[in-house]
Design an enzyme around this catalytic site. Structure first.
Site, PDB file in Angstrom:
ATOM      1  N   PRO A  22       0.325  -1.162  -0.181  1.00  0.00           N
ATOM      2  CA  PRO A  22      -0.016  -0.056  -0.044  1.00  0.00           C
ATOM      3  C   PRO A  22       0.979   1.527   0.076  1.00  0.00           C
ATOM      4  CG  PRO A  22      -0.203  -1.491   1.869  1.00  0.00           C
ATOM      5  CD  PRO A  22       1.146  -1.827   1.310  1.00  0.00           C
TER       6      PRO A  22
ATOM      7  N   GLY B 177       1.985   4.996   0.636  1.00  0.00           N
ATOM      8  CA  GLY B 177       2.030   5.919   1.529  1.00  0.00           C
ATOM      9  C   GLY B 177       1.564   6.035   2.922  1.00  0.00           C
TER      10      GLY B 177
ATOM     11  N   GLY C 240       3.506   4.412   5.143  1.00  0.00           N
ATOM     12  CA  GLY C 240       5.028   3.944   6.223  1.00  0.00           C
ATOM     13  C   GLY C 240       5.401   2.437   5.995  1.00  0.00           C
ATOM     14  N   LEU C 241       4.848   2.463   5.247  1.00  0.00           N
ATOM     15  CA  LEU C 241       5.884   0.522   4.831  1.00  0.00           C
ATOM     16  C   LEU C 241       6.684   0.759   3.754  1.00  0.00           C
ATOM     17  CD1 LEU C 241       2.093  -1.779   4.624  1.00  0.00           C
ATOM     18  CD2 LEU C 241       3.710  -0.893   6.430  1.00  0.00           C
TER      19      LEU C 241
ATOM     20  N   ASP D  65      14.121   3.889   5.313  1.00  0.00           N
ATOM     21  CA  ASP D  65      13.859   3.257   4.195  1.00  0.00           C
ATOM     22  C   ASP D  65      14.518   2.787   2.692  1.00  0.00           C
ATOM     23  OD1 ASP D  65      11.871   4.358   5.849  1.00  0.00           O
ATOM     24  OD2 ASP D  65      10.670   4.706   4.323  1.00  0.00           O
TER      25      ASP D  65
HETATM   26  O1  PMV Z   1       7.694   7.205   5.137  1.00  0.00           O
HETATM   27  P1  PMV Z   1       7.382   6.346   6.603  1.00  0.00           P
HETATM   28  O2  PMV Z   1       5.845   6.792   7.344  1.00  0.00           O
HETATM   29  O3  PMV Z   1       8.213   4.951   6.341  1.00  0.00           O
HETATM   30  O4  PMV Z   1       8.353   8.181   7.459  1.00  0.00           O
HETATM   31  C1  PMV Z   1       9.302   7.090   8.086  1.00  0.00           C
HETATM   32  C2  PMV Z   1       9.887   8.117   9.125  1.00  0.00           C
HETATM   33  C3  PMV Z   1      10.619   9.583   9.829  1.00  0.00           C
HETATM   34  O5  PMV Z   1      11.067   8.740  10.758  1.00  0.00           O
HETATM   35  C4  PMV Z   1       8.889   9.545  10.382  1.00  0.00           C
HETATM   36  C5  PMV Z   1      11.044   9.923   8.352  1.00  0.00           C
HETATM   37  C6  PMV Z   1      12.561   9.357   8.193  1.00  0.00           C
HETATM   38  O6  PMV Z   1      13.137  10.094   6.929  1.00  0.00           O
HETATM   39  O7  PMV Z   1      13.033   8.867   8.680  1.00  0.00           O
END
Ligand code: PMV
Length: 322
Positions: free
Chosen positions: A102, A104, A106-107, A153
């Site tokens: 999914p 937007g 946070g995954l 990420d």
């Molecule tokens: O994109 P998300 O929802 O996985 O958020 C990333 C995590 C944050 O710590 C909020 C931002 C970051 O760049 O680390």
């Protein structure tokens, strides 16, 4: 010849937002993967297809920066241009992106796409890829897509498994002593990571005396959590997730829907539950004993969320030739 690249979705188990200000955080790769197939074309042009979106740019136009494409594809063409300029390439490529993640919420769907795309592209153009190059390219995509990302990420998506990550120091892999089963609850509320990060940073700036110790507490929490993961102590992992959720709420990133999902998961037997990622919508994660996965998933569904049962996976990015 086809190169089939794939990369995993991720969850942040501990320390989102705090990681932006250089506290340690813990992220894990999931058994949910993006696939990017790369085919060589005879014509000198680049095509990208993702779901029902399609675009193409001619090699000359890409190199002279005379093209306009859908916002969604922009970071991919920038990655493409960087690689072509560095390694030289006189042909064309067709990319097909398939993602069950999914978007937007946070995954890490965008990072997984950038990671798989970069690895497949490097393999096709340079003959090989390494994780460092892939993370660097994918991070450039993330900067375009999300403003000021911490880099967590692309790092977890490329490497797989579980990592402790610190912006200034990079990451170390963690060896989880037991399988980690998660039920994710997607809230359906849309939000932007960049907006949430800016919102949190401006709150912190306004009340530094309050937030400095809170950020340090979150750093200690991540370190405690790393130890619990390495000892396979699910009870402590769950408790620390609950505390982490409280800290995130104090940053102002929770919503009524997220609270509902977190409490539904805990009441149904999850050992701990928290927001994952930027908050303001998006998703929650809960850590569960294996026999309660379905029960927790049903509770999340009854509370208006979309449940996904998933497991932490050791597999990072990979490319196979077909
Ligand atoms: O994109 P998300 O929802 O996985 O958020 C990333 C995590 C944050 O710590 C909020 C931002 C970051 O760049 O680390």
């Amino acid at each position: 010849m086809t190169f089939l690249a794939s990369a995993p979705a991720k969850v942040i188990l501990f320390g989102e937002h705090f990681v932006v200000e250089n506290e340690p955080a813990i992220a894990a790769a999931l058994d949910l993967r993006v696939e990017v197939s790369v085919n060589l074309l005879d014509e000198k042009r680049f095509e990208i297809r993702s779901g029902n979106l399609f675009s193409f740019v001619r090699l000359d136009d890409l190199l002279s920066n005379h093209y306009s494409v859908n916002q969604h594809f922009k970071p991919l063409y920038i990655i493409l241009r960087k690689v072509i300029e560095k390694y030289g390439f006189e042909g064309g490529l067709k990319f097909i992106i398939k993602s069950p993640i999914p978007m937007g919420v946070g995954l890490g769907s965008s990072a997984a796409v950038f990671v798989a795309f970069s690895a497949g592209l490097l393999k096709a153009v340079a003959g090989e890829y390494d994780l460092e190059k892939v993370v660097k390219l994918a991070s450039e995509g993330e900067i375009l897509a999300h403003g000021r990302p911490s880099g967590i990420d692309p790092t977890i998506s490329a490497n797989g498994g579980v990592i402790v990550y610190r912006k200034s120091e990079g990451f170390i892999p963690l060896k989880a002593a037991i399988p980690l089963h998660l039920v994710i609850g997607v809230s359906g509320e849309v939000r932007s990571t960049a907006t949430m990060v800016e919102k949190v940073l401006s709150l912190k700036k306004r009340f530094p005396e309050i937030f400095e110790p809170l950020y340090h507490a979150a750093g200690h929490l991540a370190i405690e959590a790393a130890k619990a993961i390495e000892r396979g102590d699910l009870t402590s992992i769950g408790m620390l997730m609950n505390i982490n959720h409280g800290l995130l709420s104090s940053l102002g990133v929770s919503t009524m829907n997220l609270e509902r999902l977190v409490h539904a998961a805990r009441d149904a037997g999850a050992l701990g539950a928290k927001i994952t990622g930027a908050g303001g919508g998006g998703a929650i994660i809960s850590i569960c004993p294996q026999n309660l996965l379905e029960t927790v998933a049903s509770a999340i569904k009854r509370s208006g969320g979309f449940p996904l049962i998933s497991k932490v996976s050791d597999r990072g990015v990979s490319v196979i030739e077909r």
